[in-house]
Design an enzyme around this catalytic site. Structure first.
Site, PDB file in Angstrom:
ATOM      1  N   GLU A  92      -4.747  -8.763  -1.091  1.00 34.72           N
ATOM      2  CA  GLU A  92      -5.499  -8.547   0.166  1.00 34.72           C
ATOM      3  C   GLU A  92      -6.944  -8.316  -0.467  1.00 34.72           C
ATOM      4  O   GLU A  92      -7.167  -7.503  -1.218  1.00 34.72           O
ATOM      5  CB  GLU A  92      -5.312  -7.538   1.161  1.00 34.72           C
ATOM      6  CG  GLU A  92      -4.062  -7.128   1.584  1.00 34.72           C
ATOM      7  CD  GLU A  92      -3.504  -6.338   2.576  1.00 34.72           C
ATOM      8  OE1 GLU A  92      -4.678  -5.556   2.869  1.00 34.72           O
ATOM      9  OE2 GLU A  92      -2.638  -5.921   3.032  1.00 34.72           O
ATOM     10  N   GLU A 101       0.949  -1.450  -0.044  1.00 31.01           N
ATOM     11  CA  GLU A 101      -0.052   0.003   0.170  1.00 31.01           C
ATOM     12  C   GLU A 101       0.712   1.179   0.112  1.00 31.01           C
ATOM     13  O   GLU A 101       0.718   2.006   0.861  1.00 31.01           O
ATOM     14  CB  GLU A 101      -0.957   0.041   1.194  1.00 31.01           C
ATOM     15  CG  GLU A 101      -2.107  -1.240   0.924  1.00 31.01           C
ATOM     16  CD  GLU A 101      -2.869  -1.201   2.155  1.00 31.01           C
ATOM     17  OE1 GLU A 101      -2.829  -0.416   2.888  1.00 31.01           O
ATOM     18  OE2 GLU A 101      -4.050  -1.976   2.145  1.00 31.01           O
TER      19      GLU A 101
END
Length: 685
Positions: free
Chosen positions: A416, A297
């Site tokens: 994810e 991220e």
């Protein structure tokens, strides 16, 4: 993902894809076709153009995802399509299902259409293949999916490797914990038994997020703590020994210190390079089943997108250079590169595509994350159901990553996925709607050839019990790895105690399956007597409901029925006895206020908040429907609906607010609260 996350038309036209000249390959899960026929008609034709309708009939085993291919004999071109994604490569045409029509039962048909252009003649094509099987009216054995050609250099085939990693699981909130050690966020130390049990559940890959911040020395060397690196290697080796693929990364460092790269460029880059230098050396000759992911991220403080893209490109390029230069197995190890924020918006995908193109390395994969359509994922703005808009968000995301990467030979890991509401409360999303999300996500991932890795920070699979906290969810997840499952419009039927019991009807979502029956435990109910089925309408008879409820039933779930389908997980239908919930007057403070509630068998779906003038009150004032768990939360055991300090922080002092509680039975209950100087008064009038 973190222990507490920081919030940061199904009818498809294919003109843009056609312009790019991309050929969409059939997903490997779809190769179940055994025989078929095709009815091709061009009912409308004009100078230079025509409209065609195509009907495909499946004669073999049920198909879950289809690709129809043919070659135009006269050089025609497809210019616009509906009910399919149509692409061309020369005269070869590929039509692929869209999200809602991918399943074709035996002897069932599916249709799509397109507009085309022609010159000279417009001769109809005569030879079609469905998932590689010639549609000649015969029925033969299933075909084998096509294989990709491994890249030169003797390394692993990235497309085949990432496909073999499905399904995947995340070891969340352990080695990525921010604190003294891997137990800092509440999970026990990782054991080899845990890894072996993850493998036993059917998972093929494990993502091992690691936060290095607290285990990295000072500059200029920024050395990794030897004991910590050895511990990480131990966990990785356990996973490899269990025959799992492994993804190892830099995790929460992304927001702890990498985010300051613009302001502190030299230090950030030096720390980042030191980590990957150490990892590349430590795992230099480790199995190619180990993949490296450059950073989780990625995000950058106080910069615009263009600058952020440049900073991420610099990190990804440096990561690539360090690992490749270390030699050994790292020369061809698959390296996983993220988009900015691991977000799948088109601009993010385009920027990563530019990096991948510039690196010109066949051993690369791309990664994004997916936590669903945000209002549904956190239950805000009234998005309590997995409706068409929620589904389309998933379809659009998976389509974009497929078109950006997979169709160009770059595999994709959804590193994810899950629902953001899980961070606060796994009941944020109603159980049946939650199951529909995961059922469809698994299905559509197979259609778009992307690999899913479930985010699990300990809330799903017990780290020491090795049991699923929600076995029903896991059953749906496991089924979604290979087939579709049938669902229904609800997993509950409500019978009001104060009224006469009547028939209850649910709409079945067959998803390409066939309804097989309704059972209670091991006892099959009798069709025509206990229930009826008409098309997709399942009706449970009043007499059956009365029997299941019993005389003078207590509130709550009185029986669980299960709808059985020809494949996939069964669909539970709870028979619930209820009356309209009752609320009572109360006083309290903004720090601790609860509405005394007799739920009387019902369950809270959402809550609206408005001032007397009709304007929205509370947080997220762009909607009257507040966020589940963040603004309010039911406490069924205590008989209360709790309003949070965050809710009152966004309410004007002294202004009365009307709350409307929406329950899953369909009933609504009004309540009024006024906050003044930190004190709260609640009343039913």
């Amino acid at each position: 993902m973190r222990g507490v996350r920081r919030w940061t038309a199904l009818i498809t036209t294919a003109a843009a894809t056609l312009a790019a000249g991309l050929l969409v390959l059939a997903p490997t899960a779809a190769f179940a076709a055994e025989g078929c026929t095709v009815d091709y008609k061009a009912p409308s034709q004009w100078p230079g153009g025509f409209t065609a309708n195509v009907t495909v009939t499946n004669l073999g085993a049920p198909v879950d995802g289809w690709t129809l291919a043919w070659t135009f004999p006269s050089g025609q071109r497809v210019t616009q399509a509906w009910n399919a994604v149509v692409t061309m490569s020369g005269a070869q045409v590929t039509a692929k299902n869209v999200g809602y029509n991918g399943a074709i039962a035996t002897n069932a048909s599916v249709s799509f259409g397109f507009n085309g252009s022609w010159s000279g003649t417009n001769t109809d094509p005569t030879a079609f293949t469905l998932n590689g099987v010639l549609c000649d009216g015969g029925v033969g054995g299933p075909t084998t999916p096509p294989t990709t050609t491994p890249p030169p250099g003797g390394g692993p085939d990235p497309m085949a490797t990432v496909a073999a990693m499905q399904p995947g699981w995340n070891l969340g909130n352990s080695l990525d914990s921010v604190g003294a050690d891997e137990t800092a966020w509440g999970n026990p130390r990782v054991t080899q038994a845990l890894i072996q049990n993850v493998k036993a559940q059917g998972y093929k890959s494990i993502r091992v997020p690691v936060t290095w911040d607290g285990h990295q020395g000072a500059g200029p060397g920024y050395a990794i703590e030897a004991a910590y690196l050895t511990r990480v290697q131990e966990v990785v080796n356990w996973a490899l020994a269990a025959d799992l693929y492994v993804v190892l990364n830099i995790h929460h460092d992304s927001w702890i210190w990498i985010a300051d790269m613009q302001a502190n460029h030299a230090t950030v880059l030096a720390r980042y390079n030191a980590i990957w230098t150490a990892l590349a050396q430590r795992f230099q000759n480790t199995s190619p089943r180990l993949l490296f992911e450059s950073v989780n991220e990625p995000q950058f403080n106080n910069v615009d997108d263009a600058t952020a893209y440049g900073l991420l490109n610099e990190l990804n390029t440096s990561f690539h250079r360090i690992v490749r230069a270390s030699g050994g197995a790292n020369a061809t190890r698959i390296l996983v590169l993220p988009t900015l924020h691991t977000n799948a918006d088109q601009g993010r995908l385009d920027a990563l595509n530019a990096t991948i193109g510039a690196l010109d390395d066949p051993y690369l994969a791309a990664t994004v994350h997916y936590y669903g359509f945000w209002p549904f994922s956190v239950n805000v703005a009234g998005y309590t159901r997995f409706n068409a808009e929620v589904q389309q968000d998933l379809v659009g995301t998976f389509d974009r990553v497929h078109n950006a990467f997979v169709s160009r030979g770059v595999p994709v890991l959804i590193g994810e996925y899950g629902l953001l509401g899980f961070d606060a409360h796994t009941g944020t999303i109603e159980q049946g709607e939650k199951l529909k999300f995961f059922e469809f996500a698994g299905h559509y991932a197979r259609q778009r050839n992307v690999t899913l890795q479930l985010w699990d920070n300990g809330q799903h699979f017990g780290r020491t019990s090795f049991q699923w906290s929600d076995p029903e969810l896991f059953a749906m997840l496991k089924a979604s790895w290979t087939v579709r499952s049938g669902t229904a419009s609800s997993d509950q039927v409500f019978a009001e105690r104060a009224s006469a019991v009547t028939d209850k009807t649910l709409t079945l979502n067959l998803n390409g399956t066939a309804f097989r029956g309704l059972r209670q435990g091991t006892t099959s109910l009798v069709q025509g007597t206990d229930y009826t089925v008409s098309g997709d309408q399942l009706t449970i008879k009043a007499a059956t409901l009365r029997r299941l409820l019993g005389s003078n039933p207590a509130y709550g779930v009185r029986a669980n029925l299960h709808a059985e389908f020809s494949q996939g997980a069964p669909w539970r239908i709870s028979v619930v006895s209820f009356d309209t919930p009752l609320v009572q007057n109360a006083t309290g403070t903004t720090a601790s206020f609860a509405v005394p509630t007799q739920f009387r068998g019902d369950q809270l779906a959402t809550m609206e908040a408005k001032y007397a003038d009709g304007s929205n009150a509370g947080p997220h004032d762009w909607t009257s429907f507040k966020e589940f768990s963040r603004a309010f939360q039911p406490d069924y055991a205590a008989g209360a609906i709790r309003l949070t300090p965050d809710f009152f922080a966004a309410v004007a002092d002294g202004r009365a607010v009307t709350l409307t509680f929406h329950f899953w039975s369909g009933r609504t209950v009004a309540y009024h609260v006024t906050e003044s100087g930190g004190n709260v008064t609640g009343s039913t009038t």
